[in-house]
Design a protein around this motif. Structure first.
Motif, short mmCIF file in Angstrom:
data_model
loop_
_atom_site.label_atom_id
_atom_site.label_comp_id
_atom_site.label_asym_id
_atom_site.label_seq_id
_atom_site.Cartn_x
_atom_site.Cartn_y
_atom_site.Cartn_z
N THR A 151 0.83 -1.21 0.00
CA THR A 151 0.00 0.00 0.00
C THR A 151 0.86 1.26 0.00
O THR A 151 0.43 2.31 0.45
CB THR A 151 -0.97 0.01 1.20
OG1 THR A 151 -0.22 -0.10 2.41
CG2 THR A 151 -1.98 -1.11 1.10
N LEU A 152 2.07 1.13 -0.50
CA LEU A 152 2.98 2.26 -0.66
C LEU A 152 3.06 2.55 -2.15
O LEU A 152 3.57 1.74 -2.92
CB LEU A 152 4.35 1.91 -0.09
CG LEU A 152 5.39 3.01 0.00
CD1 LEU A 152 4.91 4.15 0.90
CD2 LEU A 152 6.70 2.45 0.56
N TYR A 153 2.49 3.69 -2.55
CA TYR A 153 2.43 4.03 -3.97
C TYR A 153 2.83 5.49 -4.13
O TYR A 153 2.12 6.39 -3.67
CB TYR A 153 1.01 3.79 -4.51
CG TYR A 153 0.91 3.98 -5.99
CD1 TYR A 153 1.51 3.08 -6.87
CD2 TYR A 153 0.21 5.05 -6.53
CE1 TYR A 153 1.41 3.26 -8.23
CE2 TYR A 153 0.11 5.23 -7.89
CZ TYR A 153 0.72 4.33 -8.74
OH TYR A 153 0.64 4.52 -10.10
N PRO A 154 3.96 5.76 -4.78
CA PRO A 154 4.52 7.12 -4.83
C PRO A 154 3.64 8.18 -5.47
O PRO A 154 3.69 9.34 -5.07
CB PRO A 154 5.79 6.95 -5.66
CG PRO A 154 6.10 5.51 -5.65
CD PRO A 154 4.80 4.79 -5.44
N GLU A 155 2.82 7.82 -6.43
CA GLU A 155 2.07 8.84 -7.17
C GLU A 155 0.71 9.18 -6.56
O GLU A 155 -0.01 10.03 -7.08
CB GLU A 155 1.88 8.38 -8.62
CG GLU A 155 3.22 8.27 -9.34
CD GLU A 155 3.10 7.70 -10.73
OE1 GLU A 155 3.24 8.48 -11.69
OE2 GLU A 155 2.85 6.49 -10.85
N GLY A 161 13.18 7.59 -8.06
CA GLY A 161 13.53 7.84 -9.46
C GLY A 161 12.66 8.84 -10.18
O GLY A 161 12.71 8.94 -11.40
N PHE A 162 11.87 9.61 -9.44
CA PHE A 162 11.01 10.63 -10.05
C PHE A 162 11.76 11.95 -10.19
O PHE A 162 12.58 12.30 -9.34
CB PHE A 162 9.77 10.89 -9.18
CG PHE A 162 8.77 9.78 -9.23
CD1 PHE A 162 7.76 9.77 -10.16
CD2 PHE A 162 8.84 8.73 -8.31
CE1 PHE A 162 6.82 8.75 -10.19
CE2 PHE A 162 7.91 7.71 -8.33
CZ PHE A 162 6.90 7.72 -9.27
N ASN A 168 8.46 1.23 -13.46
CA ASN A 168 7.52 0.53 -12.59
C ASN A 168 7.64 1.12 -11.17
O ASN A 168 8.43 0.64 -10.37
CB ASN A 168 7.81 -0.97 -12.57
CG ASN A 168 6.81 -1.75 -11.74
OD1 ASN A 168 5.86 -1.20 -11.19
ND2 ASN A 168 7.03 -3.05 -11.64
N PRO A 169 6.86 2.15 -10.87
CA PRO A 169 7.00 2.83 -9.58
C PRO A 169 6.61 1.99 -8.36
O PRO A 169 6.92 2.36 -7.24
CB PRO A 169 6.09 4.05 -9.71
CG PRO A 169 5.18 3.78 -10.82
CD PRO A 169 5.85 2.78 -11.72
N ASN A 176 14.29 1.68 -2.13
CA ASN A 176 15.22 2.81 -2.24
C ASN A 176 14.60 4.08 -1.65
O ASN A 176 15.25 4.82 -0.92
CB ASN A 176 15.62 3.05 -3.69
CG ASN A 176 16.51 1.97 -4.24
OD1 ASN A 176 17.16 1.25 -3.50
ND2 ASN A 176 16.52 1.83 -5.55
N GLY A 177 13.35 4.32 -2.00
CA GLY A 177 12.65 5.48 -1.47
C GLY A 177 12.47 5.40 0.03
O GLY A 177 12.69 6.38 0.76
#
Length: 146
Positions: free
Chosen positions: A22-26, A89-90, A103-104, A112-113
């Motif tokens: 449930t970790l989604y960068p966008e 990587g954004f 593939n975010p 990494n984030g």
């Protein structure tokens, strides 16, 4: 190692999100800050752009009043989110024309984030980096030599 309550709460939420996928960068509710703030997106109103380090008028008001969101100031929240997105990587701020990972939601990308966020959380709370594994090897080396 002594940590702070806000650090412990943030780490627990991020760890849970990472392992529950449930970790989604966008998504403002599922990014690093969204998870720290209990999957709410109200924090997005403190800046004009997702990933920006610049507070908008609302953010500046909250910052000047000393408002905290689950223990973090508006400026700290923007720093956390920017560190997370950049390490994933954004290109910041988020925009459909800016560079982003293929593939975010890849676990390596998210790790990494997450690692960068944990490093920053340690800096913000003035504690040793809990992700620094080199201390483990120094401890083992010291025990071997003794």
């Amino acid at each position: 190692m002594k940590t702070t309550p806000r650090f412990e709460a943030a780490i627990k939420k991020l760890y849970t999100a990472f392992h529950n996928n449930t970790l989604y960068p966008e998504c403002c509710k599922q990014c690093a800050v969204g998870n720290i703030l209990d999957n709410t997106d109200s924090w997005k109103h403190i800046s004009d752009f997702h990933g920006s380090l610049k507070l908008n008028y609302v953010g500046k008001i909250h910052q000047s009043f000393g408002r905290k969101f689950n223990g973090y100031s508006p400026l700290e929240l923007l720093q956390i989110e920017a560190a997370f997105l950049k390490a994933c990587g954004f290109e910041l701020p988020l925009h459909y024309k800016n560079k982003k990972p293929k593939n975010p939601t890849n676990k390596n990308v998210l790790f990494n984030g997450l690692s960068k966020v944990i490093e920053l959380l340690c800096v913000l709370d003035n504690i040793a980096n809990v992700m620094d594994y080199q201390q483990l090897f120094e401890f083992e080396k010291a025990n071997v030599l003794a």
